[in-house]
Design a protein around this motif. Sequence first.
Motif, PDB file in Angstrom:
ATOM      1  N   LEU A   1       4.874  -3.550   6.027  1.00 60.47           N
ATOM      2  CA  LEU A   1       5.655  -2.443   6.576  1.00 60.47           C
ATOM      3  C   LEU A   1       4.785  -1.288   7.065  1.00 60.47           C
ATOM      4  N   LYS A   2       3.459  -1.420   6.952  1.00 66.09           N
ATOM      5  CA  LYS A   2       2.571  -0.312   7.312  1.00 66.09           C
ATOM      6  C   LYS A   2       1.385  -0.808   8.121  1.00 66.09           C
ATOM      7  N   ASP A   3       0.786   0.126   8.864  1.00 65.86           N
ATOM      8  CA  ASP A   3      -0.481  -0.134   9.530  1.00 65.86           C
ATOM      9  C   ASP A   3      -1.602   0.239   8.571  1.00 65.86           C
ATOM     10  N   LYS A   4      -2.819  -0.195   8.905  1.00 67.65           N
ATOM     11  CA  LYS A   4      -3.962   0.115   8.056  1.00 67.65           C
ATOM     12  C   LYS A   4      -4.152   1.622   7.973  1.00 67.65           C
ATOM     13  N   PRO A   5      -4.185   2.175   6.756  1.00 62.50           N
ATOM     14  CA  PRO A   5      -4.386   3.616   6.603  1.00 62.50           C
ATOM     15  C   PRO A   5      -5.805   4.015   7.014  1.00 62.50           C
TER      16      PRO A   5
ATOM     17  N   ALA B   1      -3.777   3.999  -4.384  1.00 62.13           N
ATOM     18  CA  ALA B   1      -4.604   4.462  -5.505  1.00 62.13           C
ATOM     19  C   ALA B   1      -5.506   3.329  -6.005  1.00 62.13           C
ATOM     20  N   ALA B   2      -4.951   2.132  -6.137  1.00 60.94           N
ATOM     21  CA  ALA B   2      -5.741   0.989  -6.580  1.00 60.94           C
ATOM     22  C   ALA B   2      -6.855   0.684  -5.582  1.00 60.94           C
TER      23      ALA B   2
ATOM     24  N   LEU C   1       0.825  -1.206   0.000  1.00 61.18           N
ATOM     25  CA  LEU C   1       0.000   0.000   0.000  1.00 61.18           C
ATOM     26  C   LEU C   1       0.853   1.248   0.000  1.00 61.18           C
ATOM     27  N   GLY C   2       1.757   1.302  -0.973  1.00 64.32           N
ATOM     28  CA  GLY C   2       2.469   2.539  -1.240  1.00 64.32           C
ATOM     29  C   GLY C   2       1.557   3.422  -2.077  1.00 64.32           C
TER      30      GLY C   2
ATOM     31  N   VAL D   1      -0.479  -6.271  -7.423  1.00 64.78           N
ATOM     32  CA  VAL D   1       0.830  -6.334  -6.766  1.00 64.78           C
ATOM     33  C   VAL D   1       1.524  -5.003  -7.004  1.00 64.78           C
ATOM     34  N   SER D   2       1.808  -4.298  -5.928  1.00 65.48           N
ATOM     35  CA  SER D   2       2.452  -2.993  -6.046  1.00 65.48           C
ATOM     36  C   SER D   2       3.852  -3.134  -6.643  1.00 65.48           C
ATOM     37  N   PRO D   3       4.294  -2.129  -7.384  1.00 61.95           N
ATOM     38  CA  PRO D   3       5.603  -2.203  -8.049  1.00 61.95           C
ATOM     39  C   PRO D   3       6.789  -2.392  -7.105  1.00 61.95           C
ATOM     40  N   GLY D   4       6.651  -1.984  -5.864  1.00 61.14           N
ATOM     41  CA  GLY D   4       7.767  -2.089  -4.918  1.00 61.14           C
ATOM     42  C   GLY D   4       7.975  -3.479  -4.346  1.00 61.14           C
ATOM     43  N   ILE D   5       7.106  -4.397  -4.645  1.00 59.00           N
ATOM     44  CA  ILE D   5       7.234  -5.756  -4.105  1.00 59.00           C
ATOM     45  C   ILE D   5       8.036  -6.604  -5.081  1.00 59.00           C
TER      46      ILE D   5
END
Length: 102
Positions: A62-66, A44-45, A38-39, A90-94
């Motif tokens: 790496l993040k908590d629920k926004p 956005a997705a 969820l970067g 699948v986010s591009p950073g993975i």
Amino acid sequence: IRIIVKVFNKSIYSNKEAIRKFQLENYNKNKNVGILGLGISGLAAAKILLNSDAKVFAFDDLKDKPPTLPKCNWTNYQKWPWLELFAIVVSPGIPINKEIKH
């Protein structure tokens, strides 16, 4: 299950094309979609899918629920209903093409 990889990467789709792709009338309505990461692109997705009434399962280790995604099912991907997923974003950073996969 269809896997959508790097949907918001401009080398595959422009942002406008990606948004149009996901906003087709009723295309994602009532469908289960998983989002890994969820970067910027994952958020956005998620927003687009939630606005199209999809049931979104999201996870980022790496993040908590926004707080901006209250309708999102924030669950570890290992507990997702994999057999019921319509698509996965699948986010591009993975990293998916390395020896040690995420």
